[in-house]
Design a protein around this motif. Structure first.
Motif, short mmCIF file in Angstrom:
data_model
loop_
_atom_site.label_atom_id
_atom_site.label_comp_id
_atom_site.label_asym_id
_atom_site.label_seq_id
_atom_site.Cartn_x
_atom_site.Cartn_y
_atom_site.Cartn_z
N ALA A 1 0.81 -1.16 0.04
CA ALA A 1 -0.06 0.05 -0.08
C ALA A 1 0.81 1.08 0.22
N GLU A 2 1.98 1.14 0.61
CA GLU A 2 2.98 2.31 0.78
C GLU A 2 3.48 2.53 -0.60
N VAL A 3 3.87 1.65 -1.23
CA VAL A 3 4.38 1.77 -2.70
C VAL A 3 3.55 2.44 -3.50
N VAL A 4 2.16 1.88 -3.29
CA VAL A 4 1.23 2.47 -4.45
C VAL A 4 0.93 4.05 -3.98
N LYS A 5 0.83 4.13 -2.63
CA LYS A 5 0.25 5.64 -2.45
C LYS A 5 1.51 6.52 -2.60
N GLN A 6 2.80 6.34 -2.44
CA GLN A 6 3.79 7.03 -2.81
C GLN A 6 4.09 7.50 -4.16
N ARG A 7 3.95 6.21 -5.02
CA ARG A 7 3.79 6.57 -6.68
C ARG A 7 2.78 7.72 -6.88
N MET A 8 1.52 7.44 -6.49
CA MET A 8 0.58 8.38 -6.70
C MET A 8 0.67 9.69 -6.21
N GLN A 9 1.46 9.89 -5.15
CA GLN A 9 1.80 11.16 -4.77
C GLN A 9 3.11 11.95 -5.37
N MET A 10 3.66 11.38 -6.08
CA MET A 10 4.68 12.15 -6.86
C MET A 10 4.20 13.15 -7.80
N TYR A 11 5.17 14.25 -8.08
CA TYR A 11 4.68 15.41 -9.10
C TYR A 11 4.47 14.63 -10.38
N ASN A 12 3.56 15.01 -11.00
CA ASN A 12 3.47 14.65 -12.43
C ASN A 12 3.26 13.01 -12.52
N SER A 13 2.61 12.38 -11.41
CA SER A 13 2.45 11.06 -11.48
C SER A 13 1.35 10.62 -12.61
N PRO A 14 1.86 9.54 -13.21
CA PRO A 14 0.91 9.17 -14.49
C PRO A 14 -0.09 8.40 -14.09
N TYR A 15 -0.44 8.12 -12.68
CA TYR A 15 -1.37 7.13 -12.50
C TYR A 15 -2.69 8.12 -11.82
N GLN A 16 -3.73 7.61 -12.38
CA GLN A 16 -5.02 8.36 -11.93
C GLN A 16 -5.81 7.78 -10.94
N ARG A 17 -5.75 6.22 -11.02
CA ARG A 17 -6.44 5.28 -10.06
C ARG A 17 -5.36 4.29 -9.41
N VAL A 18 -5.87 3.64 -8.05
CA VAL A 18 -4.88 2.85 -7.68
C VAL A 18 -4.74 1.60 -8.54
N LYS B 1 13.63 4.99 2.12
CA LYS B 1 12.37 4.22 1.93
C LYS B 1 11.54 4.82 0.80
N THR B 2 11.36 6.04 0.77
CA THR B 2 10.82 6.76 -0.16
C THR B 2 11.51 6.61 -1.59
N LEU B 3 12.75 6.77 -1.49
CA LEU B 3 13.43 6.55 -2.83
C LEU B 3 13.33 5.34 -3.41
N LEU B 4 13.22 4.21 -2.70
CA LEU B 4 13.13 2.71 -2.88
C LEU B 4 11.64 2.63 -3.51
N ASN B 5 10.80 3.15 -3.02
CA ASN B 5 9.37 3.00 -3.46
C ASN B 5 9.05 3.79 -4.68
N THR B 6 9.67 4.96 -4.74
CA THR B 6 9.19 5.60 -5.89
C THR B 6 10.13 5.76 -7.29
N GLN B 7 11.29 4.95 -6.89
CA GLN B 7 12.29 4.87 -8.03
C GLN B 7 12.40 6.15 -8.90
N GLU B 8 12.89 7.24 -7.92
CA GLU B 8 12.69 8.49 -8.59
C GLU B 8 13.57 8.56 -10.02
N SER B 9 13.21 9.03 -10.95
CA SER B 9 13.79 9.11 -12.20
C SER B 9 15.05 9.73 -12.32
N LEU B 10 15.12 11.17 -11.82
CA LEU B 10 16.23 11.71 -11.84
C LEU B 10 17.51 11.36 -10.83
N ALA B 11 17.02 10.45 -9.77
CA ALA B 11 17.98 9.99 -8.85
C ALA B 11 18.51 8.50 -9.60
#
Length: 268
Positions: free
Chosen positions: A95-112, A190-200
């Motif tokens: 649930a944390e993985v999905v939540k954090q990916r949806m909360q990132m700026y310009n997230s491509p996901y509209q629904r869970v 943990k946030t970095l591992l969950n989001t796999q932030e592209s610039l990082a």
């Protein structure tokens, strides 16, 4: 919190403090944007907290009887919190993985469901537990500090351990704040591992950041020592009401159930 922990945010997603972040997100992305991921968090939180408090209460009593019969043991409280965390995080990590990916700026996901399908298809089932070891590495010390601080404050504010909503709220909020501040560097990883932030990811040869050691190195390479404490204010502000509510609700139901048991015994 997720936005403020971003290592290399877009210019439009750089915030100086929590209030500015909330104001700008609501103004530019919509009033409901800060609520993204709330449904998946609520879905995971139910079973996760049920396992969490049931395990904690049972182990705390068992270990306290062994270590300090008839009394309260801070070691038992900390150990019970650590074991309870294993079950809690196993239920909550996806649930944390999905939540954090949806909360990132310009997230491509509209629904869970869109996010779950995309992660499963592109990265496999293991992506939902990529940060599990880091989550445990963060939450085990967090919960040890959290439970020990809560029980210590209860001894000071509520020595007779009666049902006292005010003391439960204050103890829970303070315990959450102390534990949150102490474990912020692990939460950034943990946030970095969950989001796999592209610039990082551009600084990572493998294309994916896996494991706590890799995440720690990447955070340092991108932002230095100060990057480990990104979002500490937001994390503390988030944890204080969260832990205050969790403890007050838990103590309320514990009081009600215990009272009913006592009434049934008296009726016999």
């Amino acid at each position: 919190q997720t936005r403020m922990q971003s290592l290399q945010p877009e210019p439009a997603a750089r915030y100086r403090n929590v209030l500015e972040a909330l104001w700008r997100i609501a103004r530019t992305e919509g009033v409901w944007r800060p609520m993204r991921g709330m449904n998946i968090t609520a879905t995971g939180a139910g079973p996760a907290h049920a396992l969490y408090f049931a395990c904690y209460e049972k182990l705390k009593k068992t270990l306290s009887d062994v270590i300090h019969a008839g009394g309260n043991s801070h070691v038992a409280n900390g150990a019970a919190g650590c074991v309870a965390t294993l079950l809690h995080d196993a239920a909550m990590n996806p649930a944390e993985v999905v939540k954090q990916r949806m909360q990132m700026y310009n997230s491509p996901y509209q629904r869970v469901t869109d996010c779950v399908r995309a992660v499963w298809r592109n990265e496999g089932a293991g992506a939902f537990y990529r940060s599990y070891t880091t989550q445990l590495t963060m939450n085990i010390p967090f919960q040890a500090i959290h439970f020990m601080t809560y029980e210590f404050l209860q001894e000071q504010l509520n020595p007779h351990r009666q049902y006292n909503p005010g003391s439960h709220v204050v103890s829970g909020a303070c315990a959450g704040a102390v534990a949150a501040a102490a474990t912020t560097p692990l939460d950034v990883c943990k946030t970095l591992l969950n989001t796999q932030e592209s610039l990082a990811l551009s600084s990572n040869i493998s294309g994916h950041i896996t494991g706590m050691a890799n995440a720690f190195r990447t955070v340092y390479q991108v932002g230095g020592v100060t990057a480990y404490f990104r979002g500490v204010q937001a994390r503390v502000i988030y944890q204080m009401p969260s832990t205050a509510i969790a403890w007050s609700v838990y103590e309320f139901f514990k009081y009600i159930l215990t009272k009913r048991q006592e009434e049934r015994r008296a009726g016999k």
